[in-house]
Design a protein around this motif. Structure first.
Motif, PDB file in Angstrom:
ATOM      1  N   THR A  74      11.355  -5.692 -25.791  1.00 19.20           N
ATOM      2  CA  THR A  74      11.869  -4.039 -25.945  1.00 19.20           C
ATOM      3  C   THR A  74      12.874  -4.116 -26.663  1.00 19.20           C
ATOM      4  N   LEU A  75      14.078  -5.095 -26.536  1.00 22.43           N
ATOM      5  CA  LEU A  75      15.333  -4.984 -27.173  1.00 22.43           C
ATOM      6  C   LEU A  75      15.154  -5.297 -28.706  1.00 22.43           C
ATOM      7  N   GLY A  76      14.049  -6.357 -29.136  1.00 24.09           N
ATOM      8  CA  GLY A  76      13.924  -6.686 -30.372  1.00 24.09           C
ATOM      9  C   GLY A  76      13.472  -5.341 -30.972  1.00 24.09           C
ATOM     10  N   LEU A  77      12.359  -4.579 -30.412  1.00 21.90           N
ATOM     11  CA  LEU A  77      12.015  -3.252 -30.989  1.00 21.90           C
ATOM     12  C   LEU A  77      13.387  -2.209 -31.100  1.00 21.90           C
ATOM     13  N   ALA A  78      14.080  -2.344 -30.407  1.00 20.12           N
ATOM     14  CA  ALA A  78      15.384  -1.403 -30.482  1.00 20.12           C
ATOM     15  C   ALA A  78      16.160  -1.934 -31.619  1.00 20.12           C
ATOM     16  N   VAL A 114      18.200   3.751 -28.991  1.00 21.41           N
ATOM     17  CA  VAL A 114      18.731   3.753 -27.930  1.00 21.41           C
ATOM     18  C   VAL A 114      17.799   4.075 -26.556  1.00 21.41           C
ATOM     19  N   THR A 115      16.936   4.914 -27.268  1.00 17.12           N
ATOM     20  CA  THR A 115      15.839   5.079 -25.764  1.00 17.12           C
ATOM     21  C   THR A 115      14.986   3.700 -25.571  1.00 17.12           C
ATOM     22  N   ALA A 116      14.809   3.025 -26.653  1.00 14.62           N
ATOM     23  CA  ALA A 116      14.119   1.766 -26.440  1.00 14.62           C
ATOM     24  C   ALA A 116      14.917   0.711 -25.220  1.00 14.62           C
ATOM     25  N   LEU A 117      16.349   0.787 -25.966  1.00 11.68           N
ATOM     26  CA  LEU A 117      17.120   0.078 -25.183  1.00 11.68           C
ATOM     27  C   LEU A 117      17.592   0.371 -23.623  1.00 11.68           C
TER      28      LEU A 117
END
Length: 637
Positions: A74-78, A114-117
């Motif tokens: 998820t961090l990588g997606l952000a 920011v939502t992904a983070l």
């Protein structure tokens, strides 16, 4: 591997140091004003791309925990969502109406990032037992609600929302970014679990703080100070990349990539959050009243109150359940205690608790029927004195063996009841000196007198003639094999004896008279030899006498005494019987009984062939001896 090798510092990672040096150099250039505009956005885009690639390396690391993979994915997606935001920002520099819309599109990508983070921080699970998971979630929600109230105050410094929409949006994003980092920290503090190592968590927290500051001041600073916002944004991107690289390096020694430590049974953090929320509520209402910010504080305080009530309800329910379990446990424990006491009090086996000095500290009531000793009088006395054992060192050997053997020591020992009767006791001693609740030896004793008597009787029947009580052939052989070698110059003598005319006694007077005659012969044989000599019955009317430390002359004299004793008439059931016998004598130093028995048997049959009867013949000697019926003398035949 030596201790020095274990404590040796890890070699520096070139890639990590390259990131650090590049971050320092580029941030310095941006904050100094040497790099502006599109160049800064390109650096940020490349750094976010590097961060996404490093996240992919973490995900593919062997042994990574599933929660770690999900978090860094998820961090990588952000990070990837930040890249189009940076590129759209570059294009928006062209200005005009198109540039404004491109900037808004860039802000949408930033919102998505920011939502992904935030989702990465919020979604990782609370690793706790199912029974504690709800309470832990409520604690996290309480702390986060207080933090939201704090962010609400900072977001509306004037008491109401600003009229400037861009500032409104970026301030909201800044607040959300700050809450993202705080969420991860709160969950780590309360649950003791995080999907990243502590070394990687430090740059992640720093990135959240710096990123929040840059968004919060995006439109607050003057154009001359905008370079500091750009420097903060570059710093944020590099901090995330450094965190991913550190996580990958630490997973070399900790493949799971987790941080997990023992969670405390309780935390003061939720209570601190409640106090802080109430202070903020009172302060805002005191200075501003019911403004937008004031109403937000009221709503936040109401939510915290609801969470606290829910949490306390669970606590009361848990306490009630725990109280019931404790009561049930106490009832079970008391019941088991009464059951155990009843078992010990009414058990036929004796239980003793003895300290390391072999002094009795407890004795069960079975001591009274077992040895006739009052258990209360046994306390404080020595074990040997309480057991009344025949062997003075038996108690010391028992405890010594229990100390050296993990499974305890078992021993049978003869003891005496206070009424004078002998008892056989079987004691099992277990060493519990290391157990603080015992600090002594536990000795279980049972009465095995009947079993021991029966065992002795069976052993006696197996080795003795049932009619006469004399040794049988098997015991004679064992006895002869186990005796020590005879002294120099001495010999071992064997007397083989067979009654003359015994069949006629059985046939004319009956087997009852014959058995009584055999018993009489056995008694006279025992009375005619020394206490050290052995008398046995081989079967029928054949008897044997083992003479120790003897010579031929002494053996012949013993045979003559036997014949004289046997010649004495005896009255059996009204019948006068005068037994006679023929005796064969064998002398030798050989400890093989069969050799001497064979020689004595041959000599006996030679004597038996003498028509006169009552003869003694020595093996290997053709001269015979005849004993007179009166037994007054023996003379050569």
């Amino acid at each position: 591997m030596s201790a020095s090798a274990n404590t040796r510092r890890r070699p520096a990672d070139p890639a990590l140091w390259t990131l650090v040096v590049a971050a320092v150099l580029l941030v310095s250039l941006v904050t100094a004003g040497f790099m502006t505009g599109a160049a800064v956005e390109i650096v940020e885009a490349l750094t976010w791309l590097l961060f996404a690639w490093l996240c992919r390396q973490v995900i593919r690391s062997p042994g990574a925990d599933p929660d770690v993979r999900a978090f860094w994915r998820t961090l990588g997606l952000a990070g990837l969502l930040f890249i189009p935001a940076e590129l759209l920002t570059i294009v928006s520099y062209a200005g005009g109406e198109a540039g404004r819309w491109l900037f808004l599109a860039a802000m949408l990508f930033i919102v998505a990032s920011v939502t992904a983070l935030g989702w990465a921080m919020i979604a990782f699970p609370l690793r706790a037992p199912r029974s504690e998971r709800l309470r832990l979630s409520l604690d996290v929600a309480t702390v986060m609600c207080a933090l939201v109230m704090l962010v609400w105050i900072l977001w509306l410094p004037a008491g109401s929302p600003r009229a400037d929409p861009p500032q409104f949006v970026v301030t909201l994003l800044a607040s959300a970014t700050a809450l993202v980092g705080l969420t991860a920290g709160v969950k780590l503090l309360l649950s003791g679990f995080a999907p990243f190592t502590m070394a990687a968590g430090l740059p992640l927290a720093a990135a959240a703080i710096v990123g929040s500051w840059s968004l919060f001041n995006l439109f607050n600073l003057s154009s001359e100070d905008a370079r500091f916002v750009s420097g903060a944004q570059v710093t944020t991107a590099f901090l995330y990349a450094i965190a991913a690289r550190v996580q990958l390096l630490r997973m070399g020694g900790r493949p799971s990539g987790l941080t997990a430590h023992k969670r405390r049974s309780y935390s003061r953090l939720p209570y601190l959050a409640i106090v802080s929320a109430n202070i903020m509520l009172l302060a805002v209402l005191w200075h501003e009243g019911f403004t937008a910010r004031g109403w937000g504080m009221v709503i936040g305080s109401a939510v915290i109150t609801g969470l606290v009530i829910w949490r306390q309800h669970l606590a009361f329910a848990d306490n009630a359940l725990l109280t019931e379990r404790i009561k049930a446990g106490m009832r079970d424990m008391n019941q088991q205690k009464r059951r155990f006491r009843s078992l010990v009090q009414h058990a036929s086996d004796l239980t003793l608790l003895v300290d390391r000095d072999r002094a009795v500290r407890y004795a069960s009531p079975a001591l009274i029927p077992l040895l006739g000793v009052d258990p209360r009088q046994a306390v404080g006395r020595q074990l040997q004195e309480v057991l009344r054992a025949d062997d003075p060192a038996a108690a010391e050997r028992l405890t010594a063996e229990a100390t050296s053997h993990r499974d305890g020591a078992r021993m049978q020992l003869p003891a005496h009841h206070t009424d004078g009767t002998q008892r056989w006791l079987e004691a099992l001693a277990t060493n519990r000196l290391a157990d603080d609740s015992v600090s002594g030896f536990i000795i279980n004793i049972r009465d095995v007198t009947e079993a021991r008597v029966l065992e002795d009787e069976l052993r006696h029947e197996a080795t003795h003639d049932r009619l006469t009580g004399l040794l049988n052939r098997s015991l004679l052989e064992d006895f002869a094999r186990n005796r020590a070698a005879v002294p120099q110059g001495a010999g071992r003598g064997v007397l083989m004896l067979d009654l003359d005319g015994f069949k006629a006694v059985n046939d004319t007077l009956g087997h009852q008279v014959g058995d009584a005659l055999l018993v009489t012969v056995a008694e006279r044989l025992r009375g005619s030899v020394r206490p050290t000599d052995i008398v046995g019955r081989l079967g029928g009317d054949e008897f044997v006498v083992l003479l120790t430390d003897t010579a031929e002359r002494c053996a012949v004299a013993a045979a003559e005494r036997i014949l004289t004793a046997l010649a004495e008439p005896v009255m059996i059931d009204g019948h006068r019987v005068s037994p006679q016998a023929s005796i064969g004598v064998a002398i030798g130093a050989d400890d093989q009984l069969d050799v001497l028995l064979h020689a004595a048997d041959t000599a006996m049959y030679e004597a038996k062939r003498d028509p006169a009867g009552g003869h003694v013949r020595v093996a290997g000697n053709h001269a015979g001896y005849h004993a007179a019926a009166s037994g007054s003398a023996a003379e050569p035949a």
